[in-house]
Design a protein around this motif. Structure first.
Motif, PDB file in Angstrom:
ATOM      1  N   PRO A 156       6.833   2.908 -24.091  1.00  0.00           N
ATOM      2  CA  PRO A 156       6.498   4.283 -24.489  1.00  0.00           C
ATOM      3  C   PRO A 156       7.563   5.324 -24.171  1.00  0.00           C
ATOM      4  N   GLU A 157       8.179   5.245 -23.000  1.00  0.00           N
ATOM      5  CA  GLU A 157       9.138   6.287 -22.633  1.00  0.00           C
ATOM      6  C   GLU A 157      10.348   6.310 -23.573  1.00  0.00           C
ATOM      7  N   TYR A 158      10.805   5.156 -24.038  1.00  0.00           N
ATOM      8  CA  TYR A 158      11.915   5.129 -24.993  1.00  0.00           C
ATOM      9  C   TYR A 158      11.433   5.538 -26.385  1.00  0.00           C
ATOM     10  N   PHE A 159      10.244   5.138 -26.757  1.00  0.00           N
ATOM     11  CA  PHE A 159       9.662   5.560 -28.035  1.00  0.00           C
ATOM     12  C   PHE A 159       9.594   7.082 -28.103  1.00  0.00           C
ATOM     13  N   TYR A 160       9.156   7.723 -27.020  1.00  0.00           N
ATOM     14  CA  TYR A 160       9.079   9.187 -26.989  1.00  0.00           C
ATOM     15  C   TYR A 160      10.469   9.801 -27.107  1.00  0.00           C
ATOM     16  N   PHE A 161      11.441   9.194 -26.441  1.00  0.00           N
ATOM     17  CA  PHE A 161      12.810   9.701 -26.522  1.00  0.00           C
ATOM     18  C   PHE A 161      13.321   9.656 -27.962  1.00  0.00           C
TER      19      PHE A 161
ATOM     20  N   GLY B 156       7.116  13.039 -31.329  1.00  0.00           N
ATOM     21  CA  GLY B 156       8.400  13.740 -31.340  1.00  0.00           C
ATOM     22  C   GLY B 156       8.231  15.246 -31.394  1.00  0.00           C
ATOM     23  N   PHE B 157       7.276  15.705 -32.179  1.00  0.00           N
ATOM     24  CA  PHE B 157       7.020  17.144 -32.290  1.00  0.00           C
ATOM     25  C   PHE B 157       6.528  17.694 -30.955  1.00  0.00           C
ATOM     26  N   CYS B 158       5.644  16.969 -30.298  1.00  0.00           N
ATOM     27  CA  CYS B 158       5.143  17.392 -28.983  1.00  0.00           C
ATOM     28  C   CYS B 158       6.275  17.426 -27.957  1.00  0.00           C
ATOM     29  N   GLU B 159       7.080  16.373 -27.914  1.00  0.00           N
ATOM     30  CA  GLU B 159       8.204  16.316 -26.974  1.00  0.00           C
ATOM     31  C   GLU B 159       9.226  17.417 -27.278  1.00  0.00           C
ATOM     32  N   TYR B 160       9.483  17.647 -28.545  1.00  0.00           N
ATOM     33  CA  TYR B 160      10.441  18.674 -28.971  1.00  0.00           C
ATOM     34  C   TYR B 160      10.012  20.052 -28.465  1.00  0.00           C
ATOM     35  N   HIS B 161       8.740  20.353 -28.588  1.00  0.00           N
ATOM     36  CA  HIS B 161       8.235  21.674 -28.178  1.00  0.00           C
ATOM     37  C   HIS B 161       7.944  21.774 -26.685  1.00  0.00           C
ATOM     38  N   SER B 162       7.835  20.647 -26.011  1.00  0.00           N
ATOM     39  CA  SER B 162       7.574  20.699 -24.575  1.00  0.00           C
ATOM     40  C   SER B 162       8.851  20.957 -23.778  1.00  0.00           C
ATOM     41  N   ALA B 163       9.997  20.705 -24.390  1.00  0.00           N
ATOM     42  CA  ALA B 163      11.305  20.884 -23.746  1.00  0.00           C
ATOM     43  C   ALA B 163      11.431  20.042 -22.472  1.00  0.00           C
ATOM     44  N   SER B 164      10.786  18.885 -22.468  1.00  0.00           N
ATOM     45  CA  SER B 164      10.927  17.970 -21.351  1.00  0.00           C
ATOM     46  C   SER B 164      10.811  16.546 -21.881  1.00  0.00           C
ATOM     47  N   SER B 165      11.267  15.614 -21.063  1.00  0.00           N
ATOM     48  CA  SER B 165      11.190  14.221 -21.473  1.00  0.00           C
ATOM     49  C   SER B 165      11.053  13.339 -20.247  1.00  0.00           C
ATOM     50  N   SER B 166      10.403  12.217 -20.423  1.00  0.00           N
ATOM     51  CA  SER B 166      10.234  11.265 -19.325  1.00  0.00           C
ATOM     52  C   SER B 166      11.371  10.243 -19.297  1.00  0.00           C
ATOM     53  N   PHE B 167      12.325  10.376 -20.202  1.00  0.00           N
ATOM     54  CA  PHE B 167      13.432   9.426 -20.295  1.00  0.00           C
ATOM     55  C   PHE B 167      14.744  10.196 -20.194  1.00  0.00           C
ATOM     56  N   PRO B 168      15.684   9.738 -19.355  1.00  0.00           N
ATOM     57  CA  PRO B 168      16.960  10.446 -19.188  1.00  0.00           C
ATOM     58  C   PRO B 168      17.756  10.505 -20.505  1.00  0.00           C
ATOM     59  N   THR B 169      18.173  11.702 -20.880  1.00  0.00           N
ATOM     60  CA  THR B 169      18.876  11.911 -22.142  1.00  0.00           C
ATOM     61  C   THR B 169      20.141  11.080 -22.251  1.00  0.00           C
ATOM     62  N   ASP B 170      20.975  11.095 -21.222  1.00  0.00           N
ATOM     63  CA  ASP B 170      22.241  10.365 -21.311  1.00  0.00           C
ATOM     64  C   ASP B 170      22.019   8.865 -21.494  1.00  0.00           C
ATOM     65  N   LYS B 171      21.064   8.302 -20.771  1.00  0.00           N
ATOM     66  CA  LYS B 171      20.761   6.874 -20.914  1.00  0.00           C
ATOM     67  C   LYS B 171      20.168   6.591 -22.294  1.00  0.00           C
ATOM     68  N   GLY B 172      19.257   7.441 -22.742  1.00  0.00           N
ATOM     69  CA  GLY B 172      18.654   7.268 -24.060  1.00  0.00           C
ATOM     70  C   GLY B 172      19.682   7.276 -25.173  1.00  0.00           C
ATOM     71  N   LEU B 173      20.650   8.180 -25.084  1.00  0.00           N
ATOM     72  CA  LEU B 173      21.696   8.242 -26.108  1.00  0.00           C
ATOM     73  C   LEU B 173      22.601   7.016 -26.074  1.00  0.00           C
ATOM     74  N   ARG B 174      22.912   6.519 -24.875  1.00  0.00           N
ATOM     75  CA  ARG B 174      23.725   5.299 -24.781  1.00  0.00           C
ATOM     76  C   ARG B 174      22.982   4.107 -25.390  1.00  0.00           C
ATOM     77  N   ILE B 175      21.706   4.005 -25.128  1.00  0.00           N
ATOM     78  CA  ILE B 175      20.907   2.908 -25.692  1.00  0.00           C
ATOM     79  C   ILE B 175      20.808   3.056 -27.203  1.00  0.00           C
ATOM     80  N   PHE B 176      20.475   4.256 -27.654  1.00  0.00           N
ATOM     81  CA  PHE B 176      20.321   4.518 -29.084  1.00  0.00           C
ATOM     82  C   PHE B 176      21.612   4.217 -29.845  1.00  0.00           C
ATOM     83  N   SER B 177      22.744   4.533 -29.225  1.00  0.00           N
ATOM     84  CA  SER B 177      24.041   4.319 -29.870  1.00  0.00           C
ATOM     85  C   SER B 177      24.555   2.894 -29.721  1.00  0.00           C
ATOM     86  N   GLY B 178      23.846   2.060 -28.957  1.00  0.00           N
ATOM     87  CA  GLY B 178      24.244   0.677 -28.777  1.00  0.00           C
ATOM     88  C   GLY B 178      25.279   0.472 -27.688  1.00  0.00           C
ATOM     89  N   GLU B 179      25.532   1.491 -26.876  1.00  0.00           N
ATOM     90  CA  GLU B 179      26.523   1.397 -25.797  1.00  0.00           C
ATOM     91  C   GLU B 179      25.917   0.855 -24.510  1.00  0.00           C
TER      92      GLU B 179
END
Length: 99
Positions: A46-51, A10-33
């Motif tokens: 792995p890609e969701y774990f990183y998100f 998470g720290f690496c992803e936070y400082h890299s300012a990039s992600s391999s997983f789409p933010t909008d999809k990740g938030l919908r999954i995380f929120s249960g939508e």
């Protein structure tokens, strides 16, 4: 004490300012939508774990203003932290965006 993998990633992803997983999809999954096939041989993909790792890190460092020292030294209950983040997202107190 061993550092949890989500903090390291998470720290690496936070400082890299990039992600391999789409933010909008990740938030919908995380929120249960939305649903997602999370499991690959009994582990979270792995890609969701990183998100999620980056989401937790952003929430703690950027929103809660936890110091980096406390981020690394505190043992967080991941389920409780995730529920806290979900509630903050639902109440629109916290907004997660890729920087």
């Amino acid at each position: 004490m061993r550092t949890e993998n989500w903090k390291i990633e998470g720290f690496c992803e936070y400082h890299s300012a990039s992600s391999s997983f789409p933010t909008d999809k990740g938030l919908r999954i995380f929120s249960g939508e939305d649903s997602y096939d999370f499991v690959t041989t009994n582990e979270i993909k792995p890609e969701y774990f990183y998100f999620v790792s980056r989401l937790r890190t952003d929430y703690l460092l950027n929103f809660k203003k936890v110091s980096e020292r406390d981020y690394w030294s505190t043992k967080y209950d991941e389920d409780q932290l995730d529920e806290e983040i979900r509630q903050a997202l639902k109440e629109k107190r916290y907004t997660f965006t890729m920087q």
